[in-house]
Design an enzyme around this catalytic site. Structure first.
Site, PDB file in Angstrom:
ATOM      1  CD  GLU A 238      -3.050  -0.696   0.127  1.00 49.28           C
ATOM      2  OE1 GLU A 238      -3.119  -0.406  -1.090  1.00 49.28           O
ATOM      3  OE2 GLU A 238      -3.568  -1.696   0.611  1.00 49.28           O
ATOM      4  CG  HIS A 239      -0.199   4.845   0.648  1.00 45.62           C
ATOM      5  ND1 HIS A 239      -0.618   6.051   0.140  1.00 45.62           N
ATOM      6  CD2 HIS A 239      -1.248   4.345   1.330  1.00 45.62           C
ATOM      7  CE1 HIS A 239      -1.870   6.285   0.515  1.00 45.62           C
ATOM      8  NE2 HIS A 239      -2.271   5.259   1.228  1.00 45.62           N
ATOM      9  CB  THR A 240       4.628   0.578  -2.592  1.00 42.46           C
ATOM     10  OG1 THR A 240       3.564  -0.282  -2.996  1.00 42.46           O
ATOM     11  CG2 THR A 240       4.954   0.310  -1.136  1.00 42.46           C
TER      12      THR A 240
ATOM     13  CG  LEU B 259     -13.891  -2.781  -2.841  1.00 43.89           C
ATOM     14  CD1 LEU B 259     -15.215  -3.515  -2.870  1.00 43.89           C
ATOM     15  CD2 LEU B 259     -12.764  -3.768  -2.621  1.00 43.89           C
ATOM     16  CB  SER B 260     -10.308   0.761  -7.329  1.00 48.03           C
ATOM     17  OG  SER B 260      -9.204   1.212  -6.676  1.00 48.03           O
TER      18      SER B 260
ATOM     19  CG  ASP C 178      -6.427   1.723  -7.404  1.00 50.41           C
ATOM     20  OD1 ASP C 178      -5.686   0.896  -6.828  1.00 50.41           O
ATOM     21  OD2 ASP C 178      -6.851   2.746  -6.847  1.00 50.41           O
TER      22      ASP C 178
HETATM   23  C1  GLA Z   1      -5.356   4.366  -3.913  1.00 48.34           C
HETATM   24  C2  GLA Z   1      -4.599   4.782  -5.179  1.00 48.34           C
HETATM   25  C3  GLA Z   1      -3.542   3.745  -5.554  1.00 48.34           C
HETATM   26  C4  GLA Z   1      -2.645   3.399  -4.368  1.00 48.34           C
HETATM   27  C5  GLA Z   1      -3.477   3.107  -3.124  1.00 48.34           C
HETATM   28  C6  GLA Z   1      -2.632   2.916  -1.910  1.00 48.34           C
HETATM   29  O1  GLA Z   1      -6.109   3.225  -4.145  1.00 48.34           O
HETATM   30  O2  GLA Z   1      -5.497   4.948  -6.243  1.00 48.34           O
HETATM   31  O3  GLA Z   1      -2.786   4.206  -6.650  1.00 48.34           O
HETATM   32  O4  GLA Z   1      -1.710   4.409  -4.131  1.00 48.34           O
HETATM   33  O5  GLA Z   1      -4.423   4.123  -2.858  1.00 48.34           O
HETATM   34  O6  GLA Z   1      -1.851   1.786  -2.026  1.00 48.34           O
END
Ligand code: GLA
Length: 381
Positions: free
Chosen positions: A31-33, A121-122, A168
């Site tokens: 996450e956040h990478t 969930l994008s 995502d």
């Molecule tokens: C959101 C962003 C992704 C990612 C995550 C964290 O979903 O759209 O690009 O950075 O946060 O991992």
């Protein structure tokens, strides 16, 4: 969803649509990478966004959202996306495709779906990828999946104001049934990893705290990483992002950057390592190690990266205490949304009961539970 979408399209636009689907995603770990060109380990799920589309021989694009029960029209020659409006994603994708030289004509487009909005969930990445897939199919443009993902990311940057990474939309484009994607966000290439959870299942617990990534916090975290990189570049020649720094250099990193930046940099550096270890553990069926890495990831996201919230911490910590749970962590951008949990399948009901009871007592609302099945990526149906 399919027949219902086709029927609604027929009654709104008197035509039979071409139908495209793009899934939402979960993220096992990492996450956040992604915006530091690191590693992530996501998978597509079996719900997402459906788009019905057909040419209309006009200059005008007519849109309808089933969720909002609203229509919207725009002309391809005069696109002005409005931040915060659902139609922005359609206009944004059209603008980017036209700028890249693709020739579009007027179309009618219907948006439906079954993805819980705001749960992490994008849904917005799924929407853009579904639009790209539908338009590419309708006008026979043959846009490669990777480019659709890149356009979708750019649409989010330009028209929604979130400087998100590639994870995502990439996952929505490339998901595969029963597989997670070990994605290298530097090369934008992935390796599929078969996911066999033995007697365990993945289940999401939705905190029902609505996160808004557009809220400056997400962009601020990204800027903090970039600031660390600028300082560290003077001492680690050749590094481009935090992904280039091994965990063994953390002590040196700590001595070089200000205190307020160090925990953020540490999260990204350690999380990249956890992703590779987790993918390896999963590929050899070592679910205990995999689960422990999920717990470590939560700790790092909550305490170092500071993107959790009281509700997510409660859900993850409560789950981690249960002996039939191998791992639990917050998932996605943070500040709300879901936790992802690896739970013994035979204990799923107890899991839900125990978490619900505690959560209701503390936060006066109940979490939703969402079982997930790793599924295929975007396609024309
Ligand atoms: C959101 C962003 C992704 C990612 C995550 C964290 O979903 O759209 O690009 O950075 O946060 O991992």
């Amino acid at each position: 969803m399919n027949p219902q979408l086709a029927q609604t399209f027929q009654s709104l636009f008197s035509a039979t649509p071409l139908i495209a689907f793009a899934p939402g995603r979960i993220n096992l770990i990492g996450e956040h990478t992604d915006y530091q060109e690191g590693f992530v380990f996501p998978a597509a799920v079996d719900f997402g966004i459906y788009i019905g589309i057909q040419k209309n021989s006009q200059k005008l694009c007519r849109l309808y959202s089933m969720d909002f029960d609203q229509e919207y029209s725009f002309e391809l020659d005069y696109i002005s996306p409005k931040k915060g409006h659902w139609a922005t994603y359609v206009m944004g994708m059209c603008a980017l495709l036209q700028q890249s030289g693709y020739k579009l004509e007027g179309f009618d487009l219907l948006i439906g779906g079954n993805i819980p909005v705001g749960s992490g969930l994008s849904s917005s990445a799924a929407l853009s990828v579904a639009i790209g897939t539908a338009i590419s199919g309708l006008f026979e443009l043959g846009i490669p999946k990777k480019n659709i993902a890149l356009y979708a990311q750019k649409a989010e940057h330009l028209f929604a104001g979130v400087n998100c990474g590639i994870m995502d939309p990439y996952t929505s484009s490339f998901g595969a049934e029963g597989k997670a994607l070990l994605l290298d966000c530097r090369t934008n290439t992935h390796q599929e990893v078969s996911v066999d959870l033995q007697e365990f299942s993945l289940i999401l617990a939705n905190s029902k705290v609505k996160h808004s990534l557009a809220d400056s916090a997400y962009n601020k975290r990204r800027e903090a990483c970039e600031e660390s990189v600028r300082i560290l570049q003077a001492h680690f020649p050749g590094i481009k992002t935090l992904r280039d720094i091994p965990e063994s250099d953390l002590v040196k990193v700590e001595s070089l950057i200000p205190n307020y930046l160090f925990p953020k940099a540490k999260h990204v550096i350690t999380e990249c390592k956890r992703v590779l270890e987790a993918a390896h553990a999963l590929s050899i069926g070592d679910l205990a190690t995999f689960g422990k890495l999920l717990n470590d990831s939560h700790q790092s996201l909550s305490k170092d990266y500071e993107v959790s919230c009281a509700e997510l911490d409660f859900l993850a910590e409560k789950a981690q205490c249960l002996d039939f749970v191998l791992g639990s962590r917050m998932m996605g951008g943070g500040f709300g949304g879901c936790t992802i949990n690896l739970v013994k399948t035979s204990e799923l009901e107890s899991f839900k009961t125990i978490l619900s009871e505690g959560y209701e007592k503390t936060f006066q609302k109940s979490p939703d539970f969402i079982p997930v099945k790793l599924s295929r990526g975007a396609a024309l149906l």
